[in-house]
Design a protein around this motif. Structure first.
Motif, mmCIF file in Angstrom:
data_model
loop_
_atom_site.group_PDB
_atom_site.id
_atom_site.type_symbol
_atom_site.label_atom_id
_atom_site.label_comp_id
_atom_site.label_asym_id
_atom_site.label_seq_id
_atom_site.Cartn_x
_atom_site.Cartn_y
_atom_site.Cartn_z
ATOM 1 N N LEU A 71 0.654 -1.251 -0.154
ATOM 2 C CA LEU A 71 0.375 0.242 -0.358
ATOM 3 C C LEU A 71 0.455 1.350 -0.282
ATOM 4 C CD1 LEU A 71 -2.984 0.657 1.882
ATOM 5 C CD2 LEU A 71 -1.650 2.412 1.598
ATOM 6 N N GLY A 72 2.144 1.517 0.951
ATOM 7 C CA GLY A 72 3.330 2.021 0.647
ATOM 8 C C GLY A 72 3.621 2.373 -0.661
ATOM 9 N N LEU A 73 4.422 0.952 -1.077
ATOM 10 C CA LEU A 73 4.465 2.164 -2.465
ATOM 11 C C LEU A 73 3.863 2.156 -3.196
ATOM 12 C CD1 LEU A 73 7.656 1.273 -3.121
ATOM 13 C CD2 LEU A 73 6.628 -1.146 -4.614
ATOM 14 N N THR A 74 2.441 1.962 -3.724
ATOM 15 C CA THR A 74 1.863 2.075 -4.611
ATOM 16 C C THR A 74 1.470 3.654 -4.330
ATOM 17 O OG1 THR A 74 0.915 -0.355 -4.445
ATOM 18 C CG2 THR A 74 -0.530 1.750 -5.852
ATOM 19 N N LEU A 87 3.156 11.797 -15.272
ATOM 20 C CA LEU A 87 2.488 11.839 -16.377
ATOM 21 C C LEU A 87 0.893 12.273 -15.536
ATOM 22 C CD1 LEU A 87 2.841 7.863 -15.972
ATOM 23 C CD2 LEU A 87 3.428 9.012 -18.006
ATOM 24 N N PRO A 88 -0.625 12.368 -16.601
ATOM 25 C CA PRO A 88 -1.030 12.914 -16.273
ATOM 26 C C PRO A 88 -1.727 11.763 -15.079
ATOM 27 C CG PRO A 88 -1.066 11.647 -18.619
ATOM 28 C CD PRO A 88 -0.195 11.075 -18.373
ATOM 29 N N LEU A 89 -2.494 11.591 -13.998
ATOM 30 C CA LEU A 89 -3.273 11.265 -13.063
ATOM 31 C C LEU A 89 -3.899 10.045 -13.491
ATOM 32 C CD1 LEU A 89 -2.948 11.223 -10.010
ATOM 33 C CD2 LEU A 89 -4.949 13.055 -10.298
ATOM 34 N N PRO A 90 -4.329 9.881 -14.335
ATOM 35 C CA PRO A 90 -5.343 8.280 -13.787
ATOM 36 C C PRO A 90 -4.330 8.151 -14.720
ATOM 37 C CG PRO A 90 -6.775 10.346 -16.094
ATOM 38 C CD PRO A 90 -5.340 10.956 -14.698
ATOM 39 N N ALA A 91 -2.876 7.949 -15.744
ATOM 40 C CA ALA A 91 -2.037 7.026 -16.038
ATOM 41 C C ALA A 91 -1.251 6.595 -14.979
ATOM 42 C CB ALA A 91 -1.320 7.874 -17.511
ATOM 43 N N ALA A 92 -1.204 7.754 -13.717
ATOM 44 C CA ALA A 92 0.023 7.206 -12.804
ATOM 45 C C ALA A 92 -1.315 6.457 -11.637
ATOM 46 C CB ALA A 92 0.049 8.856 -12.054
ATOM 47 N N ILE A 93 -2.510 6.366 -11.814
ATOM 48 C CA ILE A 93 -3.080 5.561 -10.862
ATOM 49 C C ILE A 93 -2.829 4.591 -11.238
ATOM 50 C CG2 ILE A 93 -5.462 5.354 -9.891
ATOM 51 C CD1 ILE A 93 -5.980 8.315 -10.499
ATOM 52 N N LEU A 94 -2.787 4.321 -12.726
ATOM 53 C CA LEU A 94 -3.165 3.318 -12.872
ATOM 54 C C LEU A 94 -1.545 1.599 -13.180
ATOM 55 C CD1 LEU A 94 -5.267 3.605 -16.731
ATOM 56 C CD2 LEU A 94 -5.746 1.304 -14.636
ATOM 57 N N LEU A 95 -0.675 2.532 -13.510
ATOM 58 C CA LEU A 95 -0.077 2.485 -13.137
ATOM 59 C C LEU A 95 1.383 1.561 -12.352
ATOM 60 C CD1 LEU A 95 2.628 1.860 -15.443
ATOM 61 C CD2 LEU A 95 3.221 3.786 -15.113
ATOM 62 N N ALA A 96 0.665 3.049 -10.972
ATOM 63 C CA ALA A 96 0.694 2.340 -9.880
ATOM 64 C C ALA A 96 -0.111 1.524 -9.710
ATOM 65 C CB ALA A 96 0.015 4.092 -8.620
ATOM 66 N N MET A 97 -0.608 1.192 -9.598
ATOM 67 C CA MET A 97 -2.056 0.171 -9.659
ATOM 68 C C MET A 97 -1.151 -1.675 -9.622
ATOM 69 S SD MET A 97 -5.499 0.940 -9.039
ATOM 70 C CE MET A 97 -5.836 -0.591 -8.802
ATOM 71 N N VAL A 98 -0.615 -0.887 -11.120
ATOM 72 C CA VAL A 98 0.120 -2.322 -11.743
ATOM 73 C C VAL A 98 1.308 -2.713 -10.983
ATOM 74 C CG1 VAL A 98 1.442 -3.149 -14.123
ATOM 75 C CG2 VAL A 98 -0.683 -1.928 -14.155
ATOM 76 N N CYS A 99 2.066 -1.935 -10.381
ATOM 77 C CA CYS A 99 3.309 -1.730 -9.768
ATOM 78 C C CYS A 99 2.965 -2.569 -8.196
ATOM 79 C CB CYS A 99 3.830 -0.890 -9.508
ATOM 80 S SG CYS A 99 4.375 0.304 -11.176
ATOM 81 N N GLY A 100 2.235 -2.295 -7.480
ATOM 82 C CA GLY A 100 0.851 -2.830 -6.549
ATOM 83 C C GLY A 100 0.718 -4.170 -7.040
ATOM 84 N N THR A 101 0.074 -4.676 -8.101
ATOM 85 C CA THR A 101 -0.232 -5.792 -8.646
ATOM 86 C C THR A 101 1.132 -6.590 -8.785
ATOM 87 O OG1 THR A 101 -2.397 -4.856 -9.257
ATOM 88 C CG2 THR A 101 -1.454 -7.279 -10.022
ATOM 89 N N ILE A 211 -3.376 -15.480 -6.062
ATOM 90 C CA ILE A 211 -4.153 -15.211 -4.674
ATOM 91 C C ILE A 211 -2.629 -14.204 -4.166
ATOM 92 C CG2 ILE A 211 -4.551 -15.847 -2.996
ATOM 93 C CD1 ILE A 211 -5.687 -18.942 -3.358
ATOM 94 N N TYR A 212 -1.911 -14.395 -4.190
ATOM 95 C CA TYR A 212 -0.853 -13.187 -3.703
ATOM 96 C C TYR A 212 -0.844 -12.279 -4.801
ATOM 97 C CZ TYR A 212 0.654 -16.488 0.202
ATOM 98 O OH TYR A 212 0.823 -17.239 1.147
ATOM 99 N N THR A 213 -1.102 -12.735 -5.934
ATOM 100 C CA THR A 213 -1.011 -11.155 -7.310
ATOM 101 C C THR A 213 -2.641 -10.109 -6.893
ATOM 102 O OG1 THR A 213 -0.331 -12.618 -8.897
ATOM 103 C CG2 THR A 213 -1.217 -10.397 -10.049
ATOM 104 N N ALA A 214 -3.614 -11.139 -6.131
ATOM 105 C CA ALA A 214 -5.033 -10.849 -5.786
ATOM 106 C C ALA A 214 -4.795 -10.280 -4.235
ATOM 107 C CB ALA A 214 -6.496 -11.910 -5.921
ATOM 108 N N SER A 215 -3.707 -10.065 -3.952
ATOM 109 C CA SER A 215 -3.565 -9.330 -2.639
ATOM 110 C C SER A 215 -3.088 -8.493 -2.446
ATOM 111 C CB SER A 215 -2.751 -10.067 -1.559
ATOM 112 O OG SER A 215 -2.955 -9.781 -0.091
ATOM 113 N N GLY A 216 -1.657 -8.492 -3.975
ATOM 114 C CA GLY A 216 -1.494 -7.722 -4.438
ATOM 115 C C GLY A 216 -1.646 -6.167 -4.571
ATOM 116 N N PHE A 217 -3.469 -6.712 -5.761
ATOM 117 C CA PHE A 217 -4.036 -5.755 -6.539
ATOM 118 C C PHE A 217 -5.077 -4.823 -5.711
ATOM 119 C CE2 PHE A 217 -8.354 -5.129 -8.067
ATOM 120 C CZ PHE A 217 -7.771 -4.349 -8.983
#
Lengths: 314, 324
Positions: A71-74, A87-101, A211-217
């Motif tokens: 959560l902190g890293l994302t 980056l535009p904010l929507p892209a930043a949100i998506l990219l950060a979520m990809v990284c967290g996942t 399951i662990y990937t979902a946990s990251g997501f």
């Protein structure tokens, strides 16, 4: 195992929750107001999302200690992608979520490919992901998000906080997957006996990796809501959140040894904890006193569960 | 100590090297770090810096001795950081409230032993995993500490209380404690029945029971001992600075667990030595200090620690797979 047995813990928990609510309502007249309850739902959503995935993790007999750090890293990446990279904010949100996942996927990979016990693997990534968040951010916070972004954490739909909708829908999806699908049955089978599951043709490693990937997501999704709610990113966000999530899951009747547990139980566990936190705070117990109560409740719940197991002759 | 250390028919040197492989790797890393960083920046080798590396982190090494025993027995304790914070606060409060100094030193240690014996009893007899019990204990200790002190610092500590700052024979007493306790604990683990039963219980609890060991009593004993070491660590932590901050030192439990694991204590239980964990604690302290002298931002310290745990654990698993 019959349905009646499966629901016994949940029934006890539901009764406990109702009793706690009545007691707390009698202690403070502010507790049982619609405003307060909806606001508590808002505060519950972040831990709640993480707890849903954590239920799957613990049902397989695993654990994920790194969710608070993910959560902190994302959150930090979201801020950095938007503020520093531009980056535009929507892209930043998506990219950060990809990284967290992705961070969750890495956990799964370490656990399945290298057979590292989940406790150790995620203890290591707890340090690693939090360390990355600290290193990348250098303890600087990012503020000044545009107004529309605050909808995720502060907005309402039909008078109910946005994240409570997200949490509600996610709970239904998680309950359906765990309770009704082959994937859910595989999850239970792995937790009950991993070797037997493997020999019955269940794709143990693939299931765990999902399951662990979902946990990251879920942790990444919670991060976006968290940042939107508090309007700033800091690298220490979500510290200790894993404990809250594990407490909710275990309190909800999921066996820490795996093989047993339900999403309804987790949801009840979440509500009970949030009610206790809020009710105690309203009745004048200071914030840190409630941590003590939650620790006691956690140990007490597991103790009772262990005694029940013994009486069943398990 | 691994299975290889006990297998007959090899030369003594080879047996020694394979038995202490991880310890030697950590020791060589420390030496290499001193040589390389010292060559880049001479001030790294200054008396003050070496003093601060060893004396300032001795309490971590001492806590890691107890943690190693817990992990060797097949358990874990994530509440040790909170416990050390509580011990330091109790000790400081007793010291400024006018109690005799020996009371301020011993009462918190007894408290730590009692708390951990309680944890051990829960773990041993209810079969609740130690991670869950200690997670709960972490909340209780942390919440209790903050609500009791409201985060107020304790200052004006009496000078005779500051045991960590004393320097018998010119060497800080914290370092004496670290060395002495590491040696005592090593001998204890290797040559006493109780010490060996810890390895047996961690290796295979039912086999240990069949061999006449009482695993429950061993687990309680290990946690109580861990409390003793955490207590001593807490007193040294409390007395190394002029104030006690009355908070839980951040990440302390993680650092302590990491020291044990990197020092060669297998997280699966049954193997490891406390010499390794002490060396690993020193290695961390060196790395933390080296980062500063190499002008690497201290913000990356935790990421480095995380990578190190991960690498060590992966290596441990690979070695086990090969051994099979």
């Amino acid at each position: 195992m019959t349905v009646a047995k499966l629901f016994r813990h949940e029934t006890i928990l539901a009764i406990l929750t109702v009793i706690a609510m009545i007691v707390l309502a009698s202690l403070s007249d502010k507790f049982f107001t619609l405003d307060n309850l909806l606001n508590q739902g808002r505060l519950m959503a972040e831990v709640g999302l993480i707890s849903l995935a954590m239920t799957f993790v613990i049902v397989t007999g695993g654990i994920d200690l790194s969710v608070g750090s993910i959560l902190g890293l994302t959150a930090i990446l979201l801020g950095v992608f938007w503020h520093n990279v531009g980056l535009p904010l929507p892209a930043a949100i998506l990219l950060a979520m990809v990284c967290g996942t992705f961070a969750g996927w890495v956990n799964g990979l370490i656990i399945t490919r290298f057979s590292v016990p989940p406790l150790i693997a995620t203890l290591a990534t707890l340090a690693l992901y939090r360390g990355l968040a600290e290193g990348i951010s250098e303890a600087r916070s990012v503020r000044g998000y545009p107004e529309w972004f605050f909808f995720f954490g502060q907005g309402e739909v039909l008078g109910v906080p946005f994240q409570l909708w997200v949490m509600g829908i996610a709970t239904l999806i998680a309950a359906a997957i765990l309770g009704l699908t082959p994937f859910g049955r595989a999850t239970y089978a792995i937790g009950a006996n991993e070797v037997a599951a493997r020999f019955s043709g269940i794709r143990v490693d693939a299931t765990k990796l999902w399951i662990y990937t979902a946990s990251g997501f879920c942790a990444a999704l919670a991060a976006v809501i968290f940042v939107s709610r508090v309007t700033t990113t800091r690298s220490d966000m979500g510290t200790g959140l894993e404990l809250d999530a594990i407490t909710a899951v275990v309190l909800g009747g999921t066996s820490i040894f795996g093989g047993r547990g339900t999403i309804i139980g987790t949801a009840l566990g979440l509500i009970l904890i949030q009610a206790l936190k809020n009710g105690l705070a309203l009745s004048g117990v200071k914030g840190d006193g409630t941590i003590v109560v939650i620790g006691l409740v956690l140990i007490g719940a597991i103790l009772v569960g262990a005694l029940f197991d013994r009486n069943r002759g398990g | 100590m691994t299975a290889a250390a006990l297998s007959p028919g090899r030369s003594n040197l080879h047996r020694f090297l394979s038995g202490y492989g991880q310890e030697i790797v950590v020791l060589l890393s420390i030496v290499a770090l001193f040589v390389v960083v010292g060559a880049i920046n001479h001030r790294f080798l200054s008396d003050t810096n070496i003093n601060s590396i060893f004396a300032g982190n001795a309490y971590i090494a001492i806590a890691a001795i107890g943690m190693s025993m817990v992990i060797i027995a097949g358990h874990i304790d994530v509440s040790v950081g909170a416990l050390i914070g509580v011990i330091a606060t109790i000790a400081g409060t007793l010291a400024v409230s006018g109690y005799p100094i020996w009371v301020a030193w011993t009462v918190p240690i007894l408290f730590a032993i009692a708390v951990n014996a309680g944890v051990g009893t829960l773990v041993a007899y209810t079969r609740i995993p130690s991670i869950v019990v200690t997670l709960g204990m972490l909340s209780i200790l942390k919440g209790g500490l903050i609500s009791a002190t409201a985060g107020e610092w304790i200052s004006n500590l009496p000078p005779e209380f500051m045991i960590a700052q004393m320097r018998p024979f010119g060497i800080p007493s914290a370092v004496w404690f670290m060395v002495a306790l590491t040696i005592i604990a090593s001998l204890f683990l290797r040559y006493t029945d109780f010490g060996r039963s810890i390895y047996a219980v961690g290796g295979n609890m039912e086999a240990a029971r069949a061999a006449g060991i009482n695993p429950e009593r061993t687990v309680i004993g290990v946690f109580a001992l861990h409390g003793l070491f955490a207590g001593i660590a807490g007193i040294l932590f409390a007395t190394q600075l002029q104030v006690i901050q009355s908070t839980v030192p951040p990440n302390l439990e993680l650092t302590v667990i990491t020291a044990s694991v990197i020092g060669g204590v297998s997280i699966l239980g049954g193997t490891g030595t406390v010499i390794g964990s002490t060396l690993a604690a020193i290695l961390f302290a060196c790395i933390g200090s080296a980062l500063i002298f190499l002008n690497v931002s201290a913000y990356w310290l935790r990421a480095v620690l995380g990578l190190m745990i991960l690498a060590t654990v992966l290596a441990d698993m690979a070695r086990r797979r090969r051994a099979k």
